[in-house]
Design an enzyme around this catalytic site. Structure first.
Site, PDB file in Angstrom:
ATOM      1  N   GLU A 103       0.812  -1.218   0.000  1.00 20.99           N
ATOM      2  CA  GLU A 103       0.000   0.000   0.000  1.00 20.99           C
ATOM      3  C   GLU A 103       0.856   1.283   0.000  1.00 20.99           C
ATOM      4  OE1 GLU A 103      -1.123   1.314   3.542  1.00 20.99           O
ATOM      5  OE2 GLU A 103      -2.339   2.919   2.660  1.00 20.99           O
ATOM      6  N   ILE A 126       2.148  -9.805   1.844  1.00 19.98           N
ATOM      7  CA  ILE A 126       1.622 -11.032   2.447  1.00 19.98           C
ATOM      8  C   ILE A 126       0.246 -10.770   3.035  1.00 19.98           C
ATOM      9  CG2 ILE A 126       3.905 -11.976   2.963  1.00 19.98           C
ATOM     10  CD1 ILE A 126       3.284 -11.338   5.966  1.00 19.98           C
ATOM     11  N   ASP A 127      -0.082  -9.489   3.292  1.00 19.11           N
ATOM     12  CA  ASP A 127      -1.351  -9.164   3.973  1.00 19.11           C
ATOM     13  C   ASP A 127      -2.578  -9.302   3.074  1.00 19.11           C
ATOM     14  OD1 ASP A 127       0.275  -8.545   6.078  1.00 19.11           O
ATOM     15  OD2 ASP A 127       0.085  -6.379   5.881  1.00 19.11           O
ATOM     16  N   ARG A 162      -2.780 -27.530  26.761  1.00 19.39           N
ATOM     17  CA  ARG A 162      -2.536 -26.084  26.764  1.00 19.39           C
ATOM     18  C   ARG A 162      -3.422 -25.333  25.774  1.00 19.39           C
ATOM     19  NH1 ARG A 162       3.992 -26.757  26.739  1.00 19.39           N
ATOM     20  NH2 ARG A 162       4.309 -26.468  28.971  1.00 19.39           N
TER      21      ARG A 162
HETATM   22  O1  F6P Z   1       2.905  -5.124   5.357  1.00 25.21           O
HETATM   23  C1  F6P Z   1       3.475  -6.359   5.463  1.00 25.21           C
HETATM   24  C2  F6P Z   1       3.892  -6.629   6.892  1.00 25.21           C
HETATM   25  O2  F6P Z   1       4.497  -7.901   6.905  1.00 25.21           O
HETATM   26  C3  F6P Z   1       2.774  -6.544   7.931  1.00 25.21           C
HETATM   27  O3  F6P Z   1       1.978  -7.681   7.996  1.00 25.21           O
HETATM   28  C4  F6P Z   1       3.568  -6.291   9.187  1.00 25.21           C
HETATM   29  O4  F6P Z   1       2.808  -5.637  10.161  1.00 25.21           O
HETATM   30  C5  F6P Z   1       4.672  -5.433   8.716  1.00 25.21           C
HETATM   31  O5  F6P Z   1       4.857  -5.705   7.342  1.00 25.21           O
HETATM   32  C6  F6P Z   1       5.965  -5.633   9.467  1.00 25.21           C
HETATM   33  O6  F6P Z   1       6.886  -4.724   9.002  1.00 25.21           O
HETATM   34  P1  F6P Z   1       8.423  -4.687   9.383  1.00 25.21           P
HETATM   35  O7  F6P Z   1       9.119  -5.680   8.513  1.00 25.21           O
HETATM   36  O8  F6P Z   1       8.841  -3.302   9.088  1.00 25.21           O
HETATM   37  O9  F6P Z   1       8.521  -5.081  10.817  1.00 25.21           O
END
Ligand code: F6P
Length: 341
Positions: A103, A126-127, A162
């Site tokens: 994005e 990946i989101d 657990r």
């Molecule tokens: O936007 C992809 C993502 O993997 C998110 O799911 C996650 O919150 C973020 O990037 C983590 O970013 P960074 O690699 O900067 O910790």
């Protein structure tokens, strides 16, 4: 044609497959020259790039990460890039720029396009939260990693009676939690889109144990929040890239469940393991198709657009449309998942 390519934002499996595809299509079919900017937009701003020929992309189809490096861009630097857009075209002699990213990267791509750069975007994350495309590559791999982790956690959870609270990525959109949770048969799924009540999770676990089931797995997206007044959990501050710093919902929820249930509850934070390693076959194919179509769009002069998957077809959609809002999990998809556990 001289084409510049870059990968920006958080990395994801399949980036190298796009780079390889762009280089092959551009060189094999058009005799183009391709250059790769290093570390995302910072390479563009600092003039750090290298030539990408067929040898440079040999053997990278299945490799995770990105051979070009990636980075997030601070807003001030993006403004700088927009102001210097025409100079950059002249300095690098590029006829097209193909930024591959999520994005933030595509928003920057849109701004650069408005500032006059000939841009064709390629969505990745990946989101899976980019509007206008049914899927982004990287998502399938991440869901596979999270699913396998939960499959594994179930057997050890059962041995020790657990509760496992598995935190997966997903800031604003809970697609990974939804699909991996469903695929693994998680007993609870918590998404950013719908605040959850820990009391319901407690009830679910107690019911399972009363039926003789001796474990439970709860899949929680990192951006999930408890409903107001149900649990002590604060919002984090905003970092320099405009992202909330999370307080660790997986750990907080496991602690809360253990306290309320009087049973052991363990947090498992999957974190960046979901972004690493080899892409699945699905992600390699989607990434390869995106790269191919991005080059075609550049040769047709269809700038200001990005590649998108619609059904089984790849189409071009305006960047302006793709960055207006995130694609979050709709209510009916959450209802479907809830009916399964
Ligand atoms: O936007 C992809 C993502 O993997 C998110 O799911 C996650 O919150 C973020 O990037 C983590 O970013 P960074 O690699 O900067 O910790």
């Amino acid at each position: 044609m001289r084409i510049g390519v870059l990968t920006a934002g958080g990395d994801c499996p399949g980036l190298n497959a796009v780079i390889r595809s762009v280089v092959h299509r551009a060189i094999d079919n058009y005799g183009d020259e391709v250059i790769g900017f290093e570390d995302g937009y910072s390479g563009l701003l600092d003039g750090r790039y290298r030539a990408l020929d067929l040898d440079a992309v040999s053997g990278i189809l299945a490799r995770g990460g990105t051979i070009l490096g990636s980075a997030r861009l601070e807003r001030d630097r993006l403004r700088e890039a927009c102001e210097n857009a025409s100079d950059m075209i002249r300095d690098f002699g590029i006829d097209a720029l193909i930024p591959i990213g999520g994005e933030g990267t595509l928003t920057a791509a849109h701004m650069l396009s408005e500032a006059g750069l000939p841009v064709v975007g390629v969505p990745k994350t990946i989101d899976n939260d980019i509007s206008s495309t049914d899927r982004t590559f990287g998502f399938d791999t991440a869901v596979g990693v999270a699913t396998e982790a939960m499959d594994r956690l179930k057997t050890t959870a059962e041995s020790h009676q657990r509760v496992m609270v598995v935190e997966v990525m997903g800031r604003h959109a809970g697609w990974i939690a939804l699909e991996s949770g469903m695929a693994a048969g998680a007993h609870g799924i918590c998404l950013p889109e719908r605040p959850f009540d820990p009391a319901q999770l407690v009830k679910m676990v107690e019911e399972r144990f009363s039926r003789g089931k001796k474990f439970a797995v709860i899949c929680v997206a990192e951006g999930a929040h408890p409903a107001g007044g149900t649990m002590d959990y604060g919002k984090g501050e905003i970092d320099k890239f405009g992202h909330e710093r999370f307080q660790g919902i997986g750990t907080a929820l496991a602690y809360e469940l253990e306290r309320r249930l009087g049973k052991e509850a363990k947090p498992v934070i999957l974190g960046h393991v979901q972004r690493g390693g080899v892409p699945t076959a699905y992600d390699r194919v989607l990434a390869t198709r995106f790269g191919w179509h991005a080059v075609e769009a550049a040769h047709r002069g269809e700038f200001g657009n990005m590649t998108a998957l619609r059904g089984t077809d790849i189409v071009m959609v305006p960047l302006a449309e793709a960055v207006t809002e995130l694609k979050t999990v709709p209510g009916d998809r959450m209802d479907e998942a809830e009916s399964v556990f």
